[in-house]
Design an enzyme around this catalytic site. Structure first.
Site, mmCIF file in Angstrom:
data_model
loop_
_atom_site.group_PDB
_atom_site.id
_atom_site.type_symbol
_atom_site.label_atom_id
_atom_site.label_comp_id
_atom_site.label_asym_id
_atom_site.label_seq_id
_atom_site.Cartn_x
_atom_site.Cartn_y
_atom_site.Cartn_z
ATOM 1 N N GLN A 175 -3.674 1.074 5.873
ATOM 2 C CA GLN A 175 -3.810 -0.103 4.995
ATOM 3 C C GLN A 175 -2.878 -1.268 5.338
ATOM 4 O OE1 GLN A 175 -4.378 0.368 0.538
ATOM 5 N NE2 GLN A 175 -2.323 -0.491 0.586
ATOM 6 N N GLU A 204 -4.071 -9.294 1.161
ATOM 7 C CA GLU A 204 -2.665 -9.632 0.900
ATOM 8 C C GLU A 204 -2.121 -10.643 1.902
ATOM 9 O OE1 GLU A 204 -0.163 -6.241 0.230
ATOM 10 O OE2 GLU A 204 -1.587 -5.289 -1.103
ATOM 11 N N ASP A 215 2.024 1.337 5.492
ATOM 12 C CA ASP A 215 1.506 1.956 4.281
ATOM 13 C C ASP A 215 0.152 2.527 4.686
ATOM 14 O OD1 ASP A 215 0.573 2.843 1.912
ATOM 15 O OD2 ASP A 215 0.607 0.910 0.866
ATOM 16 N N GLU A 224 4.582 4.925 4.187
ATOM 17 C CA GLU A 224 4.206 5.123 2.782
ATOM 18 C C GLU A 224 2.898 5.911 2.699
ATOM 19 O OE1 GLU A 224 4.402 1.420 0.651
ATOM 20 O OE2 GLU A 224 2.753 1.971 -0.683
ATOM 21 N N ASP A 245 3.757 6.380 -2.985
ATOM 22 C CA ASP A 245 3.151 5.341 -3.839
ATOM 23 C C ASP A 245 2.141 6.023 -4.758
ATOM 24 O OD1 ASP A 245 1.777 3.247 -4.992
ATOM 25 O OD2 ASP A 245 0.936 2.470 -3.138
ATOM 26 N N LYS A 253 5.793 0.121 -8.986
ATOM 27 C CA LYS A 253 4.886 -0.963 -9.378
ATOM 28 C C LYS A 253 4.813 -1.023 -10.899
ATOM 29 C CE LYS A 253 1.673 -0.414 -5.448
ATOM 30 N NZ LYS A 253 0.506 0.389 -4.986
ATOM 31 N N ARG A 265 0.925 -5.679 -6.151
ATOM 32 C CA ARG A 265 -0.387 -5.083 -5.954
ATOM 33 C C ARG A 265 -1.198 -5.990 -5.032
ATOM 34 N NH1 ARG A 265 -0.990 -0.394 -9.132
ATOM 35 N NH2 ARG A 265 -2.444 -0.030 -7.413
ATOM 36 N N SER A 266 -2.349 -5.501 -4.605
ATOM 37 C CA SER A 266 -3.181 -6.354 -3.746
ATOM 38 C C SER A 266 -3.758 -7.521 -4.539
ATOM 39 C CB SER A 266 -4.270 -5.531 -3.076
ATOM 40 O OG SER A 266 -4.946 -4.726 -4.023
ATOM 41 N N LYS A 283 8.381 -5.231 -1.563
ATOM 42 C CA LYS A 283 7.147 -5.293 -0.764
ATOM 43 C C LYS A 283 6.131 -6.103 -1.553
ATOM 44 C CE LYS A 283 3.627 -2.056 0.980
ATOM 45 N NZ LYS A 283 2.670 -1.165 0.284
HETATM 46 P P1 PGA Z 1 -3.097 -1.786 -4.149
HETATM 47 O O1 PGA Z 1 -2.346 -1.483 -2.787
HETATM 48 O O2 PGA Z 1 -2.346 -2.780 -4.918
HETATM 49 O O3 PGA Z 1 -4.460 -2.275 -3.704
HETATM 50 O O4 PGA Z 1 -3.221 -0.472 -4.877
HETATM 51 C C1 PGA Z 1 -0.969 -1.682 -2.617
HETATM 52 C C2 PGA Z 1 -0.317 -0.451 -2.031
HETATM 53 O O5 PGA Z 1 -1.010 0.551 -1.752
HETATM 54 O O6 PGA Z 1 0.901 -0.429 -1.854
HETATM 55 ZN ZN ZN Z 2 0.750 1.862 -1.066
#
Ligand code: PGA
Ligand code: ZN
Length: 447
Positions: free
Chosen positions: A169, A211, A247, A290, A317, A342, A371-372, A393
């Site tokens: 990702q 992102e 990640d 991650e 995560d 988060k 978050r994304s 991050k």
């Molecule tokens: P997400 O991804 O906000 O789309 O869940 C961010 C991450 O995995 O760190």
């Molecule tokens: Zn993550």
């Protein structure tokens, strides 16, 4: 409102509205007004590669707005949450968050919505800080030590954030050799710029992922890694100045101990997948990984951390979902050596802080994360500094919902002047011997 007149910090009014996030989807904004006139405002972020056990958003479903509507969440805020919080003291964050947790009464905020509770919780914190005449980070620090966080900056975005063009990702840069956040930003900007130049030269520049990282046009996951390593080199940095973080978000392509890498057209069992990842950490200057395996693959997490945990930070995560009990269990089993944190995975600031403190107590690394789906809200920059997380991050080095956070940390560092302490590689969750090694290598790179 100045601090001297800010006496009555009771919540007088809470209002909620629909605003839009960086993917154009609706999200929840909450404003909290106190009797003294102070106001706090916050917006809920939204994830795309979510852990099974994280707090869930309340969404309307149906056709309108793709089902992402937040009318139900706004209604919960207006009819249930606001009445429960009116008259309460905004300075008592723990008490406020406890009310939110009780009012919801589920394991995962399914009743009132994690988007509703986190926006309310963060708005209360902002209002309290405003009433004290303090920036949020200083209010949260309450006189304790703070450090400016070491950033993780996404260069290529993949997985669920880029139509699964690559399986991994996030391919991120970590400026572990920077002496300050200001310098770290320059280093990341240079790596991002050179990555863009390399992509253009290769005829592969296709815009950006969710992102802000470059859209990945690669023949394999490993090629993306190689390209990032080359971008770092081209930008003029050695591996002890800028290292790589991944990640993997492996839960997006791994299930029941099987890992299906679409781009590499291969299916591996957990052992073989972990072995491949370990190989990457040996061949590339990777300092942090991650979610290397899926959240249901605890044995894989332990195996990977046993193999590389001395020299690499292994971050949970989706595996930890910002939950203190899961953090403690992971520390006990040796499943990872760092926690991603988060706000909306937990659903309240107090629960997030509990997870962070559990990680600190276990000697783990702490990475506050966006978050994304994000907005102009910069709360996480203040959480990372105020709670002395050491790492932050927020996505890439492009698009204002990302830059807003980086810019906010720059302002905080500037405010602190000579008193600013940059966390640097000391914040990594890998063994302290390895951190000392990195720091020494950095000094000799320079010298
Ligand atoms: P997400 O991804 O906000 O789309 O869940 C961010 C991450 O995995 O760190
Ligand atoms: Zn993550």
């Amino acid at each position: 409102m100045s601090a001297s007149t800010a006496t009555d910090t009771r919540i007088e009014h809470l209002l909620a509205r629909r605003v839009g996030d960086s993917r154009g989807r609706p999200t929840v904004e909450v404003e909290v007004h106190l009797a003294c006139g102070a106001m706090g405002r916050a917006i809920a972020p939204a994830g795309a590669s979510r852990g099974t056990h994280e707090a869930v958003d309340l969404r309307d479903g149906g056709d309108l707005l793709g089902g992402w509507g937040v009318r139900r969440a706004l209604s919960e805020l207006e009819h249930e949450i606001a009445p429960a919080l009116l008259g309460r003291d905004a300075l008592s964050q723990l008490y406020i968050d406890q009310r939110l947790i009780e009012l919801d009464g589920t394991e995962n905020k399914a009743r009132r919505g994690g988007n509703a509770t986190i926006a309310a919780s963060m708005a209360v914190a902002h209002a309290a800080a405003a009433a004290c005449g303090l920036p949020l980070w200083r209010h949260l620090a309450a006189g304790r030590r703070t450090r400016i966080p070491l950033p993780q900056v996404q260069i290529f975005g993949g997985g669920a954030h880029a139509g699964r063009r690559v399986d991994v990702q996030d391919f991120l840069a970590m400026p572990i050799g920077a002496a300050s956040f200001d310098e770290a930003m320059v280093m990341c900007a240079e790596v991002y710029r050179h990555a863009g130049l390399l992509m253009a030269e290769a005829g592969r520049l296709r815009g950006v992922a969710d992102e802000g990282g470059f859209w990945p046009e690669f023949a394999s996951n490993e090629e993306a890694l190689a390209m990032l390593a080359r971008a770092i080199e081209r930008a003029g940095y050695g591996p002890h100045q800028v290292s790589i973080a991944l990640d993997v978000a492996a839960g997006e392509f791994g299930r029941d101990g099987r890992y299906r890498l679409g781009l590499d057209a291969i299916e591996l069992d957990s052992e073989a997948w972990v072995e491949r990842l370990v190989g990457w950490t040996a061949r590339f200057p990777i300092v942090s990984v991650e979610d290397p395996v899926a959240e249901d693959d605890a044995a894989g997490m332990i195996r990977f951390t046993r193999a590389v945990g001395e020299r690499v930070q292994v971050v949970g995560d989706d595996f930890l979902v910002t939950d203190a009990a899961r953090v403690r269990a992971a520390a006990a089993s040796g499943a990872c050596n760092a926690a991603l944190l988060k706000p909306n995975q937990a659903g309240t600031l107090s629960e997030m802080q509990a997870a962070l403190e559990a990680a600190r107590a276990a000697g783990m690394g702490m990475v506050v994360s966006a978050r994304s789906g994000e907005t102009e809200d910069v709360t996480i920059a203040h959480l990372a500094v105020g709670w002395d997380a050491g790492q932050l991050k927020v996505g890439s080095f492009a698009r204002s919902e990302r830059m807003a956070k980086w810019n906010e940390v720059l302002r905080i560092e500037e405010t602190l002047g000579d008193g600013a302490r940059f966390a640097g590689c000391e914040a990594l969750g890998c063994a302290s011997g390895r951190r000392a090694q990195i720091a020494a290598a950095h000094r000799s790179d320079k010298g």
